[in-house]
Design an enzyme around this catalytic site. Structure first.
Site, PDB file in Angstrom:
ATOM      1  N   PHE A   1      13.865   3.773 -12.262  1.00  0.00           N
ATOM      2  CA  PHE A   1      12.813   2.751 -12.431  1.00  0.00           C
ATOM      3  C   PHE A   1      11.134   3.286 -12.092  1.00  0.00           C
ATOM      4  CE2 PHE A   1      14.808   3.122  -8.033  1.00  0.00           C
ATOM      5  CZ  PHE A   1      13.597   3.277  -7.047  1.00  0.00           C
TER       6      PHE A   1
ATOM      7  N   ASN B   1       7.917  -7.072  -5.121  1.00  0.00           N
ATOM      8  CA  ASN B   1       8.232  -7.234  -3.749  1.00  0.00           C
ATOM      9  C   ASN B   1       7.112  -7.338  -2.785  1.00  0.00           C
ATOM     10  OD1 ASN B   1       7.983  -4.617  -3.735  1.00  0.00           O
ATOM     11  ND2 ASN B   1      10.062  -4.150  -2.809  1.00  0.00           N
TER      12      ASN B   1
ATOM     13  N   ARG C   1       8.820  -9.960   2.484  1.00  0.00           N
ATOM     14  CA  ARG C   1       9.466  -9.967   1.219  1.00  0.00           C
ATOM     15  C   ARG C   1      10.334 -11.209   1.129  1.00  0.00           C
ATOM     16  NH1 ARG C   1      10.723  -3.673   1.487  1.00  0.00           N
ATOM     17  NH2 ARG C   1       8.994  -2.701   0.536  1.00  0.00           N
TER      18      ARG C   1
ATOM     19  N   HIS D   1       4.410  -2.495   0.317  1.00  0.00           N
ATOM     20  CA  HIS D   1       5.154  -1.260   0.522  1.00  0.00           C
ATOM     21  C   HIS D   1       4.693  -1.265   1.935  1.00  0.00           C
ATOM     22  CE1 HIS D   1       6.038   2.885   0.102  1.00  0.00           C
ATOM     23  NE2 HIS D   1       4.927   3.034   0.848  1.00  0.00           N
TER      24      HIS D   1
ATOM     25  N   TYR E   1       3.959   7.658  -5.947  1.00  0.00           N
ATOM     26  CA  TYR E   1       5.331   7.636  -5.822  1.00  0.00           C
ATOM     27  C   TYR E   1       6.229   8.667  -6.204  1.00  0.00           C
ATOM     28  CZ  TYR E   1       5.395   2.228  -4.768  1.00  0.00           C
ATOM     29  OH  TYR E   1       5.487   1.135  -4.237  1.00  0.00           O
TER      30      TYR E   1
ATOM     31  N   ARG F   1       8.476  -2.064   8.815  1.00  0.00           N
ATOM     32  CA  ARG F   1       9.599  -2.234   8.009  1.00  0.00           C
ATOM     33  C   ARG F   1      10.482  -3.419   8.369  1.00  0.00           C
ATOM     34  NH1 ARG F   1      10.021   1.645   4.569  1.00  0.00           N
ATOM     35  NH2 ARG F   1      12.502   1.365   4.132  1.00  0.00           N
TER      36      ARG F   1
ATOM     37  N   LYS G   1       0.901  -5.215  -2.703  1.00  0.00           N
ATOM     38  CA  LYS G   1       0.957  -5.027  -4.103  1.00  0.00           C
ATOM     39  C   LYS G   1       0.314  -6.122  -5.099  1.00  0.00           C
ATOM     40  CE  LYS G   1       5.384  -2.420  -3.436  1.00  0.00           C
ATOM     41  NZ  LYS G   1       6.710  -2.382  -4.093  1.00  0.00           N
TER      42      LYS G   1
ATOM     43  N   GLU H   1       1.022   9.174   3.213  1.00  0.00           N
ATOM     44  CA  GLU H   1       0.537   8.243   2.514  1.00  0.00           C
ATOM     45  C   GLU H   1      -0.896   7.634   2.967  1.00  0.00           C
ATOM     46  OE1 GLU H   1       3.617   5.249   2.766  1.00  0.00           O
ATOM     47  OE2 GLU H   1       4.849   6.496   1.182  1.00  0.00           O
TER      48      GLU H   1
ATOM     49  N   THR I   1      14.226  -4.226   0.732  1.00  0.00           N
ATOM     50  CA  THR I   1      13.483  -4.017  -0.434  1.00  0.00           C
ATOM     51  C   THR I   1      13.450  -4.946  -1.622  1.00  0.00           C
ATOM     52  OG1 THR I   1      13.873  -1.518  -0.151  1.00  0.00           O
ATOM     53  CG2 THR I   1      12.948  -2.359  -2.338  1.00  0.00           C
TER      54      THR I   1
HETATM   55  P1  CMP Z   1       8.457   0.517  -2.239  1.00  0.00           P
HETATM   56  O1  CMP Z   1       8.856   0.146  -0.735  1.00  0.00           O
HETATM   57  O2  CMP Z   1       7.189   0.218  -2.641  1.00  0.00           O
HETATM   58  O3  CMP Z   1       9.168   1.689  -2.707  1.00  0.00           O
HETATM   59  C1  CMP Z   1       9.614   2.020  -4.085  1.00  0.00           C
HETATM   60  C2  CMP Z   1       9.609   0.661  -4.785  1.00  0.00           C
HETATM   61  O4  CMP Z   1      10.715   0.866  -5.953  1.00  0.00           O
HETATM   62  C3  CMP Z   1      10.207  -0.470  -3.967  1.00  0.00           C
HETATM   63  O5  CMP Z   1       9.438  -0.716  -3.224  1.00  0.00           O
HETATM   64  C4  CMP Z   1      10.624  -1.359  -5.121  1.00  0.00           C
HETATM   65  O6  CMP Z   1       9.526  -2.217  -5.248  1.00  0.00           O
HETATM   66  C5  CMP Z   1      10.693  -0.225  -6.372  1.00  0.00           C
HETATM   67  N1  CMP Z   1      12.174  -0.729  -6.859  1.00  0.00           N
HETATM   68  C6  CMP Z   1      12.467  -0.958  -8.112  1.00  0.00           C
HETATM   69  N2  CMP Z   1      13.977  -0.851  -8.564  1.00  0.00           N
HETATM   70  C7  CMP Z   1      14.136  -0.331  -7.326  1.00  0.00           C
HETATM   71  C8  CMP Z   1      15.682  -0.200  -6.975  1.00  0.00           C
HETATM   72  N3  CMP Z   1      16.827  -0.124  -7.819  1.00  0.00           N
HETATM   73  N4  CMP Z   1      16.039   0.409  -5.492  1.00  0.00           N
HETATM   74  C9  CMP Z   1      14.757   0.605  -4.677  1.00  0.00           C
HETATM   75  N5  CMP Z   1      13.394   0.432  -5.059  1.00  0.00           N
HETATM   76  C10 CMP Z   1      13.281  -0.301  -6.262  1.00  0.00           C
END
Ligand code: CMP
Length: 136
Positions: free
Chosen positions: A60, A115, A105, A118, A52, A88, A12, A129, A94
């Site tokens: 969010f 973070n 992360r 992805h 997304y 993962r 990211k 994807e 996350t």
């Molecule tokens: P990612 O794995 O890229 O998938 C969706 C993204 O939403 C996640 O990583 C986070 O960076 C972002 N995000 C922001 N707020 C939240 C939340 N409350 N819960 C989960 N993902 C979040």
């Protein structure tokens, strides 16, 4: 039986901006995930919204799409044994604050939004994807 899979990984904007791409790729390769394809791109907010869209009902969503399109990202196809789960595990939770030690992360993430990486959450989503970024 070996279960060779492919998964999509995104480095990211926060991590690309801090020149962490090579460090992160080394973590994958040290853990037997081969980087089959890699490209640095800068996507539009519309493209991020499409990518997304599973999150479109979340509060969010708008910030998430604005963030992913805020600067260059590195998109990669990773390949290896149980690649989806393996990636993962290497990424960690996350929220970097909740991620286990030595996960990407935990090492590099700044916040739940920034973070650093992805990764696809299932084999089915990995196919979609990968297709999104590499088969057009
Ligand atoms: P990612 O794995 O890229 O998938 C969706 C993204 O939403 C996640 O990583 C986070 O960076 C972002 N995000 C922001 N707020 C939240 C939340 N409350 N819960 C989960 N993902 C979040």
């Amino acid at each position: 039986m070996s279960n060779i899979e492919q998964t999509l990984s995104i480095i990211k904007p926060d991590a690309v901006d801090r020149n962490l791409s090579d460090e992160i790729k080394k973590i994958f390769e040290k853990n037997d995930l081969i980087v089959k394809e890699s490209k640095k791109i800068h996507i539009t907010k519309e493209e991020a919204s499409e990518f997304y869209k599973v999150h479109q009902s979340k509060p969010f969503y708008n910030d998430l799409c604005a963030y992913l399109s805020s600067g260059p990202i590195v998109v990669m196809i990773l390949e290896g044994k149980n690649a989806v789960l393996a990636n993962r595990k290497l990424m960690g939770a996350t929220n970097p604050k909740e991620a286990e030690e030595n996960t990407i992360r935990r090492l590099y993430g700044i916040s739940i939004d920034k973070n650093s990486v992805h990764g696809s959450d299932s084999v089915e989503n990995a196919k979609k994807e990968i297709d999104f970024f590499f088969n057009n």
